[in-house]
Write a protein that holds these residues in place. Structure first.
Motif, short mmCIF file in Angstrom:
data_model
loop_
_atom_site.label_atom_id
_atom_site.label_comp_id
_atom_site.label_asym_id
_atom_site.label_seq_id
_atom_site.Cartn_x
_atom_site.Cartn_y
_atom_site.Cartn_z
N ARG A 1 -7.22 12.66 -11.63
CA ARG A 1 -6.56 13.16 -12.86
C ARG A 1 -5.06 12.93 -12.74
O ARG A 1 -4.49 13.11 -11.66
CB ARG A 1 -6.83 14.66 -13.03
CG ARG A 1 -8.29 15.00 -13.34
CD ARG A 1 -8.50 16.50 -13.25
NE ARG A 1 -8.06 17.00 -11.94
CZ ARG A 1 -7.50 18.18 -11.75
NH1 ARG A 1 -7.30 18.99 -12.78
NH2 ARG A 1 -7.13 18.56 -10.55
N PRO A 2 -4.43 12.53 -13.84
CA PRO A 2 -2.99 12.24 -13.78
C PRO A 2 -2.20 13.43 -13.22
O PRO A 2 -1.23 13.24 -12.48
CB PRO A 2 -2.61 11.98 -15.24
CG PRO A 2 -3.88 11.61 -15.92
CD PRO A 2 -4.99 12.31 -15.18
N GLU A 3 -2.62 14.65 -13.56
CA GLU A 3 -1.86 15.82 -13.11
C GLU A 3 -2.09 16.13 -11.62
O GLU A 3 -1.42 17.00 -11.06
CB GLU A 3 -2.19 17.05 -13.96
CG GLU A 3 -3.65 17.49 -13.95
CD GLU A 3 -4.48 16.83 -15.05
OE1 GLU A 3 -4.16 15.67 -15.43
OE2 GLU A 3 -5.47 17.45 -15.50
N ALA A 4 -3.02 15.40 -11.00
CA ALA A 4 -3.30 15.68 -9.58
C ALA A 4 -2.16 15.23 -8.69
O ALA A 4 -2.05 15.66 -7.55
CB ALA A 4 -4.60 15.00 -9.16
N VAL B 1 0.85 -1.20 0.00
CA VAL B 1 0.00 0.00 0.00
C VAL B 1 0.88 1.25 0.00
O VAL B 1 0.65 2.19 -0.76
CB VAL B 1 -0.94 0.01 1.22
CG1 VAL B 1 -1.49 1.41 1.49
CG2 VAL B 1 -2.08 -0.97 1.02
N ILE B 2 1.89 1.23 0.84
CA ILE B 2 2.74 2.41 0.96
C ILE B 2 3.47 2.66 -0.37
O ILE B 2 3.57 3.79 -0.84
CB ILE B 2 3.73 2.23 2.14
CG1 ILE B 2 2.93 2.24 3.46
CG2 ILE B 2 4.79 3.32 2.14
CD1 ILE B 2 3.71 1.77 4.68
N GLU B 3 3.91 1.59 -1.01
CA GLU B 3 4.61 1.75 -2.30
C GLU B 3 3.64 2.15 -3.41
O GLU B 3 3.96 3.00 -4.24
CB GLU B 3 5.33 0.45 -2.66
CG GLU B 3 6.53 0.23 -1.75
CD GLU B 3 7.48 -0.85 -2.28
OE1 GLU B 3 7.27 -1.32 -3.42
OE2 GLU B 3 8.40 -1.21 -1.54
N GLU B 4 2.48 1.53 -3.43
CA GLU B 4 1.49 1.87 -4.46
C GLU B 4 1.09 3.33 -4.35
O GLU B 4 0.95 4.04 -5.36
CB GLU B 4 0.24 0.98 -4.31
CG GLU B 4 0.47 -0.48 -4.70
CD GLU B 4 -0.59 -1.42 -4.12
OE1 GLU B 4 -1.66 -0.92 -3.70
OE2 GLU B 4 -0.34 -2.63 -4.07
N HIS B 5 0.91 3.78 -3.13
CA HIS B 5 0.53 5.17 -2.92
C HIS B 5 1.65 6.11 -3.35
O HIS B 5 1.41 7.10 -4.07
CB HIS B 5 0.18 5.41 -1.45
CG HIS B 5 0.06 6.85 -1.11
ND1 HIS B 5 1.08 7.55 -0.51
CD2 HIS B 5 -0.93 7.74 -1.36
CE1 HIS B 5 0.71 8.81 -0.39
NE2 HIS B 5 -0.50 8.95 -0.89
N ALA B 6 2.87 5.77 -2.94
CA ALA B 6 4.00 6.64 -3.30
C ALA B 6 4.18 6.72 -4.81
O ALA B 6 4.65 7.73 -5.34
CB ALA B 6 5.27 6.12 -2.62
N ALA B 7 3.80 5.64 -5.51
CA ALA B 7 3.92 5.63 -6.97
C ALA B 7 2.76 6.36 -7.65
O ALA B 7 2.68 6.41 -8.87
CB ALA B 7 3.99 4.18 -7.46
N GLY B 8 1.85 6.89 -6.84
CA GLY B 8 0.77 7.69 -7.41
C GLY B 8 -0.45 6.91 -7.83
O GLY B 8 -1.33 7.45 -8.50
N TRP B 9 -0.52 5.64 -7.45
CA TRP B 9 -1.70 4.86 -7.83
C TRP B 9 -2.93 5.38 -7.07
O TRP B 9 -2.87 5.52 -5.85
CB TRP B 9 -1.52 3.39 -7.48
CG TRP B 9 -0.44 2.69 -8.25
CD1 TRP B 9 0.57 3.26 -8.96
CD2 TRP B 9 -0.25 1.28 -8.35
NE1 TRP B 9 1.38 2.30 -9.49
CE2 TRP B 9 0.89 1.08 -9.14
CE3 TRP B 9 -0.95 0.17 -7.86
CZ2 TRP B 9 1.36 -0.20 -9.44
CZ3 TRP B 9 -0.49 -1.09 -8.15
CH2 TRP B 9 0.65 -1.28 -8.94
N PRO B 10 -4.01 5.64 -7.78
CA PRO B 10 -5.23 6.05 -7.06
C PRO B 10 -5.95 4.84 -6.47
O PRO B 10 -5.66 3.69 -6.79
CB PRO B 10 -6.08 6.67 -8.17
CG PRO B 10 -5.65 5.96 -9.41
CD PRO B 10 -4.21 5.56 -9.23
#
Lengths: 196, 719
Positions: free
Chosen positions: A135-138, A118-127
């Motif tokens: 939005r990708p730019e978010a 979870v921590i890695e997925e979040h850091a990688a910007g996964w929603p």
């Protein structure tokens, strides 16, 4: 013609190569538990519904009960036994221990492996389904308590340790915050039939 | 030995937060549960359960399965070892589920009909799935309702009075200014511990050794000895780590089948239940149908209290879900009637599940109180305050301590209850209607005789041995704190050994009685040890051991109403256009005696509250009337709360001293769940104006009920 029902495979588990013959029906979960004596990975339902058997495969979380051992050959498997550095617990393990993020402990290895991802997925910007702006730019969404709750919902805990699990994941991710009452999503239809 | 004069020397371990002693093993995966210990020559047993709900087994066609690779044995009613299921154990006569394969009768769907044993679990599973069992099927009846013609009132038992009655109910109801008369239902619910039941059995030098996942190793050892007609001293059961239990982990077919198989095969055998099998083999909470009638004067004072609760049981064993017990503790009235009735059906026998009786009973009673508050135009807390009894409403006994009102006061302050507009259906935030609700909680605080041994070791450490079980409660840690304080040493000098039947008789982890009963025995043994150490002299290499047995002291406890109490608060958001109910926050304040370990106690109370949330909104097992079996007997079909269903939940406690009690601990395993479903249902009413009297409060029920500001609507019961 005699059909082969077993194969000799090599699994890469926690950085170690382990060669073993396996029945083709053997799940990765059973290979870990019954053949490699890595019983830290738990069997809660054996059908992909509880998350207790979560491990990391090539760095991504997966339920090992729905994976055949023969299909895991050549991939990097990380289990709960592979997280601590000697006596030094992984920060996620330490946070679960300190904040009492478990009771019976049976779902815990799966929760911890999931939390790492979870921590890695979040850091990688996964929603996630809780992300309000996808939005990708978010950019990277803030790792709020709601985000953690949503992203950790594949791991059931029957003792009901969720409140401290959320706190432990937040601490390990370095985003320790007070948990406010969850925001109420306003997307969708209001009673007046207009988008909120 | 005097065990009633134990002095509590405080060195500060009790009452301070300690992380779990086995916590490091649990977060690293090193902790081994019952099914995880390797044995040479271990064979694997896989159960086969009936696919019909009533009838006889005509044949078990084992020959083709015995020819499959790795298969070692197929045990069934035609060849399995005989056991004696006709005995009285700790809980009386056992549920016949503990004596499988003894006859050809099938009393319900999911009854064990065979055990396939093979070299590997893959082989055992495939063979079990291939095994053909033929039946002569008979008509079955699994449809539960309060009006079922088979309904009866059970005999009184030492554990439970079936019916209590005083005063003239109809006259008091007729004289009441406000009357509530409503029926509430709760569905079939399952414990669903994350660790499936597992046991390994083997014969070791003439002793039967069982490594199990249970709530009481001495209890299981004793029942296995009786079943297999063995000398109790020749049976050893251990249960070091238990992956959740909640009432389901007593004597069950997995241990019995493992013992049968190891006896036949002369090698270690492990039997692990599948998740699906757990739905029919380990017990569950009966569905309930409860009628509550309350009559009160215009000022809210109760004149009449009537609680008629119905539950089901199997046709082979009686288990009563004692929902009507709540009013015997909580509310008094001139006319007071409570009764538990039972409907026998072709279903598995239900059993104890977290707060048996109080969990479903409090949903009905505490919902009805809220309805009465509405009718009287009173605040729900004020109504409860007005009706706070001075003594047990049925027993007339004084309360050992009753700090319910302190819980409500502290809870109301922290929750912000004073700011609440009592009118329903007024508070809106976007598409959500918001509401708050409250309810009272109670659970008995019992103690049972236990034994313990404490050894002063030559190296200056101490070893405690007691057949306690840590099912996730933190008992191992709490008992270490208790022992450390009694010994006046640091907890690090105490070695706590639990969950081994060789340590002697002790209470099981159940009924919120474990820690209270075990702590008593540990304190008594320490007291004895300290007396002996005070005589001076050195400690020999084998140490000095003192033993305790609290049977006499427990029996000498004066008769009192002994209970933990609590006040539950919930805030919900309801979208009546989708039917979704979200719990936004919950607060529980409890009066539960001395809290040993605040860290793990809070976890346990919050966990109980999450069970209540789950009961209110999610949990419901479906039984198919045509097949008699479950639909969706898994975690996709049986929902309990996931992380995203759970908001920030806070639990805390008020001082609840009882200077006359030798232990002062009340137990906190069950009080957390009690009242939560009512608090949530009351909050849903406050949000929407609709009373939900049937659990769970599913989206379809909310959707069909809609919302009616001003109240007055009832959600109908729809399956």
């Amino acid at each position: 013609m005699a059909q082969s029902t077993s194969s000799v495979i090599t699994l890469n588990v926690n950085g170690e190569k382990r060669t073993l013959p396996v029945d083709h029906r053997t799940t990765l979960l059973d290979a870990l538990r019954e053949r490699l004596d890595l019983t830290g990975t738990k069997k809660g339902c054996d059908q992909g519904q509880c998350g207790a058997c979560t491990v990391l495969i090539d760095g991504r979380r997966a339920v090992s009960c729905l994976q055949l051992a023969v299909a895991a050959e050549g991939r990097e498997i990380t289990t709960i036994e592979g997280l601590a550095d000697g006596d030094q617990l992984h920060p996620v393990q330490q946070a679960f221990l300190d904040l009492d993020g478990f009771q019976c402990g049976y779902c815990t290895p799966g929760q911890i492996c999931s939390a790492l991802a979870v921590i890695e997925e979040h850091a990688a910007g996964w929603p996630s389904a809780a992300t309000t702006d996808v939005r990708p730019e978010a950019g990277v969404p803030p790792l709020t308590a709601d985000e953690i709750r949503e992203r950790m919902s594949g791991n059931l805990c029957r003792c009901g340790a969720y409140v401290s699990i959320v706190q432990a994941v937040a601490r390990a991710a370095g985003v320790e915050t007070a948990q406010a009452a969850p925001a109420l999503p306003q997307q969708g239809r209001t009673e007046e039939g207009t988008a909120a | 030995m005097t065990v009633t004069t134990v002095t509590t020397a405080v060195t500060g371990a009790v009452g301070t937060a300690h992380t779990r002693l086995e916590g490091r093993d649990k977060v690293t995966g090193a902790a081994r549960y019952a099914g995880e210990i390797p044995y040479a020559e271990l064979a694997h047993g896989w159960l086969v359960v009936s696919t019909i709900a009533r009838g006889r087994i005509r044949s078990v066609e084992s020959a083709p399965v015995l020819d499959m690779p790795g298969v070692l044995a197929v045990l069934h009613h035609g060849n399995a070892p005989r056991v004696n299921g006709d005995y009285a154990g700790m809980l009386g006569r056992p549920d016949p589920i503990v004596a499988p394969f003894q006859h050809d009768r099938v009393p319900y769907a999911g009854w064990p009909v065979a055990l396939v044993v093979a070299e590997t679990s893959e082989q055992a599973r495939e063979a079990a799935e291939a095994l053909v069992v033929r039946y002569d099927e008979e008509p079955h009846d699994v449809a539960f309702s309060a009006g079922h013609p088979g309904t009866y009132t059970p005999e009184n038992s030492p554990h439970m009075q079936a019916e209590t009655e005083k005063g003239d109910l109809e006259a008091e109801l007729a004289a009441s200014a406000a009357v509530v008369d409503a029926e509430y239902t709760t569905p079939e619910e399952h414990h669903s511990p994350l660790e499936p039941h597992a046991a390994m059995a083997r014969w070791d030098n003439g002793r039967l050794e069982v490594v199990d996942s249970n709530q009481g190793s001495m209890w299981v050892a004793d029942e296995l000895a009786k079943l297999f007609s063995l000398d109790p001293a020749s049976v050893r059961v251990r249960s070091e780590h238990v992956g959740g239990a909640f009432g389901s982990k007593g004597v069950r077919p997995h241990q019995v089948c493992a013992v049968m198989a190891t006896t036949v095969l002369h090698r270690p055998v492990r039997v692990v239940l599948t998740r699906r099998q757990m739905f029919s083999l380990v017990g569950y909470r009966s569905p309930t149908a409860q009628r509550v009638r309350l009559g009160a004067d215009a000022d809210g004072r109760l004149r009449a209290f009537d609680h008629q609760a119905h539950c089901l049981t199997s046709t082979v064993h009686e288990f009563v879900e004692p929902s009507a017990g709540v009013g015997r503790v909580m509310y008094d009235a001139a006319a007071h009637h409570t009764v538990n009735r039972v409907v026998p059906l072709d279903v598995p026998t239900p059993t104890f599940m977290r707060a048996p009786g109080e969990a479903p009973g409090s949903f009905a009673v505490e919902s009805a109180l809220d309805e009465l508050a509405e009718k009287c135009g009173m605040d729900p807390i004020a109504l409860r305050t007005l009706n706070e009894p001075d003594a047990g409403p049925v027993s007339g006994l004084p309360f050992s301590s009753r700090n319910l009102l302190a819980c409500f006061q502290e809870g109301a302050r922290r929750f912000g209850w004073a700011d609440r507009d009592p009118r329903p259906g007024l508070h809106r935030e976007g598409r959500w209607l918001l509401g708050t609700g409250t309810a009272a909680a109670s659970f008995p605080s019992g103690a049972a005789p236990s034994t313990a041994a404490v050894t002063a070791e030559a190296d200056g450490t101490f070893t405690v041995r007691i057949t306690a079980a840590d099912v996730g409660t933190g008992a191992r840690t709490a008992l270490t704190q208790i022992a450390a304080d009694a010994l006046e040493v640091a907890p690090e000098r105490v070695r706590m050994r639990i969950a081994d039947s060789d340590f002697g008789p002790a209470m099981v982890a159940g009924g919120s009685m474990g820690t209270r009963s075990w702590a008593w025995a540990v304190m008594a043994a320490v007291s004895e040890l300290r007396e002996r150490l005070s005589l001076g002299g050195g400690i020999p290499p084998e140490g000095i051991t003192a033993r305790s047995n609290t049977a006499e002291a427990v029996g000498a406890l004066p008769s009192r109403e002994r209970h933990a109490f609590g006040a539950q608060f919930a805030e919900v958001a309801v979208d009546v256009t989708t039917g979704e109910v979200r719990v936004r926050r919950m607060l529980g304040i409890f009066a539960a005696g001395r809290i040993v370990n605040p860290l793990t106690a809070r976890s346990q109370l919050v966990g109980g509250m999450i069970w209540g949330l789950s009961m209110a909104l999610h949990e419901e097992a479906f039984r198919d009337k045509a097949s008699g079996g479950h639909v969706g007997a898994d975690f996709a079909g049986y929902h309990f709360a996931a992380n995203a269903d759970v908001p920030l939940i806070e639990a805390d406690w008020v001082d609840d001293p009882d200077d006359d009690d030798p232990v002062g601990i009340k137990g906190i395993g069950e009080i957390g769940i009690v009242g939560v479903a009512a608090a949530i249902a009351n909050a849903v009413w406050h949000a929407t104006g609709v009373r939900h009297r049937h659990l769970p409060i599913r989206p379809d029920r909310v959707l069909l009920a809609g919302a009616e500001p001003g109240g007055g609507r009832d959600a109908r019961s729809r399956r």
